[in-house]
Design a protein around this motif. Structure first.
Motif, PDB file in Angstrom:
ATOM      1  N   SER A 132       0.685  -0.887  -0.526  1.00  0.00           N
ATOM      2  CA  SER A 132       0.078  -0.202   0.353  1.00  0.00           C
ATOM      3  C   SER A 132       0.628   0.935  -0.142  1.00  0.00           C
ATOM      4  N   ASP A 133       0.256   2.518  -0.986  1.00  0.00           N
ATOM      5  CA  ASP A 133       1.187   3.666  -0.759  1.00  0.00           C
ATOM      6  C   ASP A 133       1.298   4.073   1.064  1.00  0.00           C
ATOM      7  N   GLY A 134       2.288   4.814   1.043  1.00  0.00           N
ATOM      8  CA  GLY A 134       2.436   5.438   2.769  1.00  0.00           C
ATOM      9  C   GLY A 134       3.404   4.226   3.665  1.00  0.00           C
ATOM     10  N   PHE A 135       3.650   3.277   2.642  1.00  0.00           N
ATOM     11  CA  PHE A 135       3.617   2.443   4.059  1.00  0.00           C
ATOM     12  C   PHE A 135       5.012   2.533   3.303  1.00  0.00           C
ATOM     13  N   PRO A 136       6.069   1.749   4.251  1.00  0.00           N
ATOM     14  CA  PRO A 136       7.734   1.688   3.635  1.00  0.00           C
ATOM     15  C   PRO A 136       7.856   0.615   2.616  1.00  0.00           C
ATOM     16  N   THR A 137       8.633   0.693   2.187  1.00  0.00           N
ATOM     17  CA  THR A 137       9.359  -0.007   1.005  1.00  0.00           C
ATOM     18  C   THR A 137       9.962  -1.312   1.483  1.00  0.00           C
ATOM     19  N   ASP A 138      10.032  -2.785   0.668  1.00  0.00           N
ATOM     20  CA  ASP A 138      10.288  -3.729   1.338  1.00  0.00           C
ATOM     21  C   ASP A 138      10.261  -4.601   2.497  1.00  0.00           C
ATOM     22  N   VAL A 139       8.601  -3.989   3.215  1.00  0.00           N
ATOM     23  CA  VAL A 139       8.487  -4.992   4.799  1.00  0.00           C
ATOM     24  C   VAL A 139       8.094  -6.337   4.348  1.00  0.00           C
ATOM     25  N   ILE A 140       8.769  -7.038   5.224  1.00  0.00           N
ATOM     26  CA  ILE A 140       8.728  -8.480   5.502  1.00  0.00           C
ATOM     27  C   ILE A 140       7.767  -8.846   5.887  1.00  0.00           C
ATOM     28  N   GLY A 141       6.271  -9.617   5.129  1.00  0.00           N
ATOM     29  CA  GLY A 141       5.186  -9.821   6.202  1.00  0.00           C
ATOM     30  C   GLY A 141       5.381 -11.520   6.311  1.00  0.00           C
ATOM     31  N   LEU A 142       5.178 -11.288   7.240  1.00  0.00           N
ATOM     32  CA  LEU A 142       5.091 -12.708   7.915  1.00  0.00           C
ATOM     33  C   LEU A 142       3.585 -13.548   8.862  1.00  0.00           C
ATOM     34  N   THR A 143       3.249 -14.882   8.633  1.00  0.00           N
ATOM     35  CA  THR A 143       1.750 -15.784   8.484  1.00  0.00           C
ATOM     36  C   THR A 143       2.936 -16.944   8.955  1.00  0.00           C
TER      37      THR A 143
END
Length: 210
Positions: A132-143
């Motif tokens: 999404s716009d306005g979020f940091p780049t290259d965030v690692i999402g984990l589930t």
């Protein structure tokens, strides 16, 4: 007072003073040893540990993703109405400021978002959300599975709780952001209300100390 009782009284006082002195020395020595033990260790609470989760690209990963990088770790979920998007917005500002302050060295810091809502947060949903716009780049999402989620939350002393039933349920969760060092060990907790400028200063100070 007769001479003999005076001598006995003085001797008793000397013995008591000596005993108190020895006790004081033992207590002080014990504190010094405790301080030395703390210095030999990390001096930090036991936060973080082994985990196995799935990233937003469907790849299984573990705690080794923290190695050789400074990492901001926090727990949230994609349906979060306030804290999670707000925190990601703040971290986006932090990322931009660090790039201005540190240049290429800012690449040494990564951001890891761990979902506490495994029922809904699939890898694909995480990928869409974190782009999404306005979020940091290259965030690692984990589930992960409910069991994996519970385990990693336990390792990080993170609280979460499902609230409500049906499709409209939400999640209560702790608000701490954890700064982990390149060795994968916990360094400091970052308050969610510090704001970008204070957060950047805190991170830079900790990175400078190593």
């Amino acid at each position: 007072m007769p001479r003999r009782p005076v001598i006995l009284f003085a001797a008793a006082c000397a013995v008591i003073a000596l005993a108190l002195g020895l006790i004081t020395m033992v207590v002080v020595k014990g504190r010094e040893q405790s301080a030395q033990v703390a210095e030999r260790g990390t001096g930090q609470p036991m936060v973080g540990g082994p985990f196995t989760l799935t990233n937003q690209d469907g790849q299984v990963v573990d705690q080794s993703i923290l190695k050789d990088k400074w990492t901001l770790v926090f727990f949230g979920f994609t349906y979060c109405p306030d804290y999670c998007p707000t925190t990601l917005g703040v971290l986006n500002a932090v990322q931009e400021r660090l790039e201005n302050d540190l240049g290429d060295k800012a690449k040494d810091l990564q951001i890891v978002f761990i979902s506490i809502d495994p029922e809904r947060d699939t890898p694909q949903l995480l990928k869409d959300y974190l782009s999404s716009d306005g979020f940091p780049t290259d965030v690692i999402g984990l589930t992960g599975t409910p069991e994996q989620t519970a385990q990693v939350a336990k390792e990080y002393r993170a609280f979460f709780q499902k609230v409500g039933e049906g499709e409209g349920y939400t999640m209560n969760h702790s608000l701490t952001v954890y700064l982990m060092g390149p060795d994968g060990q916990f360094r400091i907790a970052v308050g969610q209300d510090l704001g970008p400028d204070r957060t950047v200063k805190l991170i830079e100070n900790v990175m400078e100390r190593g």
